[in-house]
Design a protein around this motif. Structure first.
Motif, PDB file in Angstrom:
ATOM      1  N   LEU A  21      18.257  57.888  50.699  1.00 24.05           N
ATOM      2  CA  LEU A  21      19.553  58.691  49.876  1.00 24.05           C
ATOM      3  C   LEU A  21      20.868  58.024  49.386  1.00 24.05           C
ATOM      4  O   LEU A  21      20.922  59.112  48.779  1.00 24.05           O
ATOM      5  CB  LEU A  21      19.089  60.115  49.839  1.00 24.05           C
ATOM      6  CG  LEU A  21      18.024  60.435  50.265  1.00 24.05           C
ATOM      7  CD1 LEU A  21      18.256  61.764  50.873  1.00 24.05           C
ATOM      8  CD2 LEU A  21      17.646  60.173  49.243  1.00 24.05           C
ATOM      9  N   ARG A  22      21.177  56.810  50.056  1.00 23.07           N
ATOM     10  CA  ARG A  22      22.524  56.755  50.079  1.00 23.07           C
ATOM     11  C   ARG A  22      22.749  56.715  48.224  1.00 23.07           C
ATOM     12  O   ARG A  22      24.256  56.890  48.032  1.00 23.07           O
ATOM     13  CB  ARG A  22      22.998  55.149  50.277  1.00 23.07           C
ATOM     14  CG  ARG A  22      22.918  55.142  51.997  1.00 23.07           C
ATOM     15  CD  ARG A  22      24.591  55.821  52.411  1.00 23.07           C
ATOM     16  NE  ARG A  22      24.254  55.490  54.087  1.00 23.07           N
ATOM     17  CZ  ARG A  22      24.600  56.054  54.250  1.00 23.07           C
ATOM     18  NH1 ARG A  22      25.363  57.556  53.888  1.00 23.07           N
ATOM     19  NH2 ARG A  22      24.697  56.200  56.242  1.00 23.07           N
ATOM     20  N   GLN A  23      22.429  55.987  47.546  1.00 18.83           N
ATOM     21  CA  GLN A  23      22.565  56.181  46.061  1.00 18.83           C
ATOM     22  C   GLN A  23      22.288  57.607  45.765  1.00 18.83           C
ATOM     23  O   GLN A  23      23.344  57.293  44.220  1.00 18.83           O
ATOM     24  CB  GLN A  23      21.353  54.625  44.981  1.00 18.83           C
ATOM     25  CG  GLN A  23      22.232  53.597  45.779  1.00 18.83           C
ATOM     26  CD  GLN A  23      21.211  53.014  44.798  1.00 18.83           C
ATOM     27  OE1 GLN A  23      19.978  52.998  44.881  1.00 18.83           O
ATOM     28  NE2 GLN A  23      21.380  51.667  44.181  1.00 18.83           N
ATOM     29  N   GLN A  24      21.129  57.967  45.782  1.00 18.88           N
ATOM     30  CA  GLN A  24      21.765  59.190  45.358  1.00 18.88           C
ATOM     31  C   GLN A  24      22.850  60.084  45.452  1.00 18.88           C
ATOM     32  O   GLN A  24      23.707  61.018  44.799  1.00 18.88           O
ATOM     33  CB  GLN A  24      20.374  59.915  45.663  1.00 18.88           C
ATOM     34  CG  GLN A  24      20.644  61.922  44.834  1.00 18.88           C
ATOM     35  CD  GLN A  24      18.391  62.452  45.518  1.00 18.88           C
ATOM     36  OE1 GLN A  24      17.991  61.761  46.152  1.00 18.88           O
ATOM     37  NE2 GLN A  24      19.134  63.894  45.439  1.00 18.88           N
ATOM     38  N   ALA A  25      23.102  59.810  46.789  1.00 19.60           N
ATOM     39  CA  ALA A  25      24.315  61.119  47.526  1.00 19.60           C
ATOM     40  C   ALA A  25      25.596  60.195  46.538  1.00 19.60           C
ATOM     41  O   ALA A  25      26.640  61.435  45.835  1.00 19.60           O
ATOM     42  CB  ALA A  25      24.405  59.980  48.706  1.00 19.60           C
ATOM     43  N   GLU A  26      25.810  58.752  46.039  1.00 18.89           N
ATOM     44  CA  GLU A  26      26.254  58.566  45.672  1.00 18.89           C
ATOM     45  C   GLU A  26      26.694  58.750  44.160  1.00 18.89           C
ATOM     46  O   GLU A  26      27.796  59.350  43.312  1.00 18.89           O
ATOM     47  CB  GLU A  26      26.857  57.419  45.448  1.00 18.89           C
ATOM     48  CG  GLU A  26      27.233  55.960  46.959  1.00 18.89           C
ATOM     49  CD  GLU A  26      26.958  54.874  46.968  1.00 18.89           C
ATOM     50  OE1 GLU A  26      27.016  54.304  45.971  1.00 18.89           O
ATOM     51  OE2 GLU A  26      26.461  54.162  47.967  1.00 18.89           O
ATOM     52  N   ALA A  27      25.581  59.302  43.260  1.00 16.34           N
ATOM     53  CA  ALA A  27      25.209  59.583  41.634  1.00 16.34           C
ATOM     54  C   ALA A  27      25.612  60.893  41.954  1.00 16.34           C
ATOM     55  O   ALA A  27      26.485  61.197  40.990  1.00 16.34           O
ATOM     56  CB  ALA A  27      24.036  59.072  41.674  1.00 16.34           C
ATOM     57  N   ALA A  28      25.829  61.493  42.931  1.00 16.02           N
ATOM     58  CA  ALA A  28      26.263  63.001  43.369  1.00 16.02           C
ATOM     59  C   ALA A  28      27.544  63.314  43.898  1.00 16.02           C
ATOM     60  O   ALA A  28      28.360  64.622  43.840  1.00 16.02           O
ATOM     61  CB  ALA A  28      25.186  63.736  44.653  1.00 16.02           C
ATOM     62  N   GLY A  29      28.450  62.127  43.732  1.00 15.25           N
ATOM     63  CA  GLY A  29      29.737  62.160  44.234  1.00 15.25           C
ATOM     64  C   GLY A  29      30.122  62.838  45.899  1.00 15.25           C
ATOM     65  O   GLY A  29      30.827  63.174  45.826  1.00 15.25           O
ATOM     66  N   SER A  30      28.709  62.593  46.169  1.00 17.09           N
ATOM     67  CA  SER A  30      28.565  63.358  47.332  1.00 17.09           C
ATOM     68  C   SER A  30      28.699  62.350  48.646  1.00 17.09           C
ATOM     69  O   SER A  30      28.040  60.523  48.513  1.00 17.09           O
ATOM     70  CB  SER A  30      27.641  64.328  47.656  1.00 17.09           C
ATOM     71  OG  SER A  30      27.814  65.237  49.330  1.00 17.09           O
TER      72      SER A  30
END
Length: 188
Positions: A46-55
């Motif tokens: 989920l790292r990429q999804q977290a980065e996309a969410a700014g988290s």
């Protein structure tokens, strides 16, 4: 494009799981699983999804935490909880803690986002339920927490939420390390 495809596949899988639950046909296949290793893999996925969410996602876990669970379904629980935290966390950090407490594994996922009003906390685990506040912040069908609760129930575990509007949320899952097959509750 890949993220949209993964989201579509996940949505289809969720709908199939709901259909299975309605027929009491959702099964679990338990085997020895290292929850700490599984949690690290889910966080990494989920790292990429977290980065996309700014988290950013932080994980606190022991070197290993072994139990008897359905690995695929527990991965689904962890993914659902982290995905929700990223979706409603307002770009703030998300923390996951994995620990053992006696004969129980405990996983908590904490965000610092929009939170959940006390009057909504019971119903968010029901099928197709979302809070009015959550509808304003993110798309979704209201299936993730419903499926999560059913999977946790099948493992003879429990899930709780602590939250207040504007104060984020902490979801805690407790799973027996070796659930007695007779004690596992059917997904109703």
């Amino acid at each position: 494009d890949q993220r949209q495809i993964r989201n579509m596949v996940r949505l289809i899988d969720d709908m199939l799981d709901v259909t299975r639950m309605r027929r009491d046909a959702l099964s679990i296949q338990t085997k020895p699983v290292d929850l700490a290793v599984l949690a690290r893999a889910v966080v990494e996925n989920l790292r990429q999804q977290a980065e996309a969410a700014g988290s950013a996602i932080t994980l606190e876990a022991p070197a290993e935490l072994r139990g008897v669970w359905d690995e695929f379904r527990i991965e689904q629980v962890l993914t659902n909880l982290l995905t929700n935290a990223l979706r409603y966390g307002g770009g703030k950090p998300v923390e996951m803690v994995v620990q053992q407490a006696g004969n129980t594994a405990r996983v908590s996922v904490r965000d610092h986002g929009i939170g959940i009003a006390p009057e909504d906390q019971g119903r968010i685990f029901e099928q197709f339920e979302r809070t009015e506040h959550s509808r304003q912040h993110a798309a979704g069908l209201g299936l993730g927490l419903y499926i999560t609760r059913k999977i946790v129930d099948l493992h003879a575990g429990r899930i709780d939420v602590e939250s207040a509007t504007g104060q984020g949320a902490r979801f805690t899952v407790e799973l027996p390390l070796e659930p007695d097959a007779a004690a596992a509750k059917p997904a109703a």
